[in-house]
Design an enzyme around this catalytic site. Sequence first.
Site, PDB file in Angstrom:
ATOM      1  CB  ILE A 209       1.373  -3.836   2.996  1.00  0.00           C
ATOM      2  CG1 ILE A 209       0.103  -3.535   2.196  1.00  0.00           C
ATOM      3  CG2 ILE A 209       1.049  -4.330   4.395  1.00  0.00           C
ATOM      4  CD1 ILE A 209      -0.728  -4.758   1.889  1.00  0.00           C
TER       5      ILE A 209
ATOM      6  CB  ILE B 249      -4.752   0.550  10.400  1.00  0.00           C
ATOM      7  CG1 ILE B 249      -4.480   0.548  11.900  1.00  0.00           C
ATOM      8  CG2 ILE B 249      -4.483  -0.830   9.813  1.00  0.00           C
ATOM      9  CD1 ILE B 249      -5.371  -0.415  12.679  1.00  0.00           C
TER      10      ILE B 249
ATOM     11  CD  GLN C 172      -0.215   3.117  -0.526  1.00  0.00           C
ATOM     12  OE1 GLN C 172      -0.128   2.478   0.524  1.00  0.00           O
ATOM     13  NE2 GLN C 172      -1.369   3.380  -1.109  1.00  0.00           N
TER      14      GLN C 172
ATOM     15  CD1 TRP D 267       1.709   7.583  -2.277  1.00  0.00           C
ATOM     16  CD2 TRP D 267      -0.492   7.177  -2.381  1.00  0.00           C
ATOM     17  NE1 TRP D 267       1.505   6.640  -3.258  1.00  0.00           N
ATOM     18  CE2 TRP D 267       0.159   6.375  -3.348  1.00  0.00           C
ATOM     19  CE3 TRP D 267      -1.882   7.095  -2.269  1.00  0.00           C
ATOM     20  CZ2 TRP D 267      -0.534   5.506  -4.189  1.00  0.00           C
ATOM     21  CZ3 TRP D 267      -2.568   6.224  -3.103  1.00  0.00           C
ATOM     22  CH2 TRP D 267      -1.895   5.449  -4.046  1.00  0.00           C
TER      23      TRP D 267
ATOM     24  CB  CYS E  74     -15.365   0.725  -9.251  1.00  0.00           C
ATOM     25  SG  CYS E  74     -14.329  -0.740  -9.017  1.00  0.00           S
TER      26      CYS E  74
ATOM     27  CB  SER F  61     -10.688   6.359   0.534  1.00  0.00           C
ATOM     28  OG  SER F  61     -10.275   7.551   1.186  1.00  0.00           O
TER      29      SER F  61
END
Length: 387
Positions: free
Chosen positions: A195, A171, A199, A175, A351, A135
């Site tokens: 999910i 949440i 990871q 990793w 991006c 992130s």
Amino acid sequence: MLSLPALNVEPPAVLSQLLARADVRFNGTRPWDMRVHDPRLYRRLLTQWSLGAGEAYVDGDWDCERLDLLFERLLRTDLDRTAPPAARLRLLLEGLRQRLFNLQSVARAHQVGERHYDVGNDVFEAMLDSRMIYSCGYWEHAQDLEQAQEHKLAMICRKLELRPGETLLDIGCGWGGLARYAAERHGVAVTGVTISKEQLALAEQRCAGLPITLLLQDYRSLRGRFDKIVSVGMFEHVGLKNYATYFDTARRLLAPAGLFLLHTIGVDRRTPHTDPWIERYIFPNGKLPSPAELGGALEGCFIIEDWHNFGLDYDRTLMCWAERFEAAWPRLSARYDAAFRRMFRYYLLSCAGFFRSRQGQLWQLVLSRPERGGVYRSFRPAAAPSS
């Protein structure tokens, strides 16, 4: 990077005119110009626009010396929202699909994990910092990616006012980098959910011996009560139809006096659909919130104590990831093919241009339940945190 010569086939006038709005040319000589290797590119742009551009790049139909500069120009002039007439119907249908169907239901929640996060831990280990934080970093006082990510983690923990002995719910724990940092530096017990099977497996290794519980679980099935909640880079996978459920779940799990930090990418204005190429090949079923969509979902559920935007830091973060990915390619190439390399390069650099254009934002919100007492004092680091 550019090994093939440009193809001297005249492009359709409508495409040349569209690109001219962003001062981009087919077969130009500037770093942001598109060099065409196969004329089928023009048909793919005319009929599929951004989806066709991405697929054609991965297939080698065109190249660009600086994809990040190209996308900065295209997005600053809103060309992603100005498709040729033949492509508009496809985009309209995509918008209707995302409006009518819950693409982020419990049954579909695993798809982004399988498609993207499970692609291979070796790719992410090569591309990310040592903690594998996937992130945006915080660059105000940082000199490199490692510092930018550590400073971001330190800022998150300060904003959450973590204290020894507290419980923290993460949440979308990735990793385990944030969970480990919070447990080691602040003495909290962490529960993390993801999910992604890949990871989870690596996070369990990295967090061994610490008061950290990691679960392969959808956020909607969580139970319990936590002093603090954090969610970094996961809300982009929640989906507009699930915003109410997401925030209701977080409120149910958060102690009345607790704090919830939400770290998410956002967009400058409401959009009818996700970029079709990103949605198909990188983050299936993703949805970036606008300020109005996010604020509306929070009404009556949480108090916004703080809203911090440092979106331009994501540009620098992505450029670091792209550089590290390319540097690692010689050892990754034994497992991944050239098309994968072009796909990942296109993803990271497009991006970067998205955030540099200012269409893309990066928000950290500190939220509290209405019954929480006292005044929350917003925190911004005045200097680099001490190690």
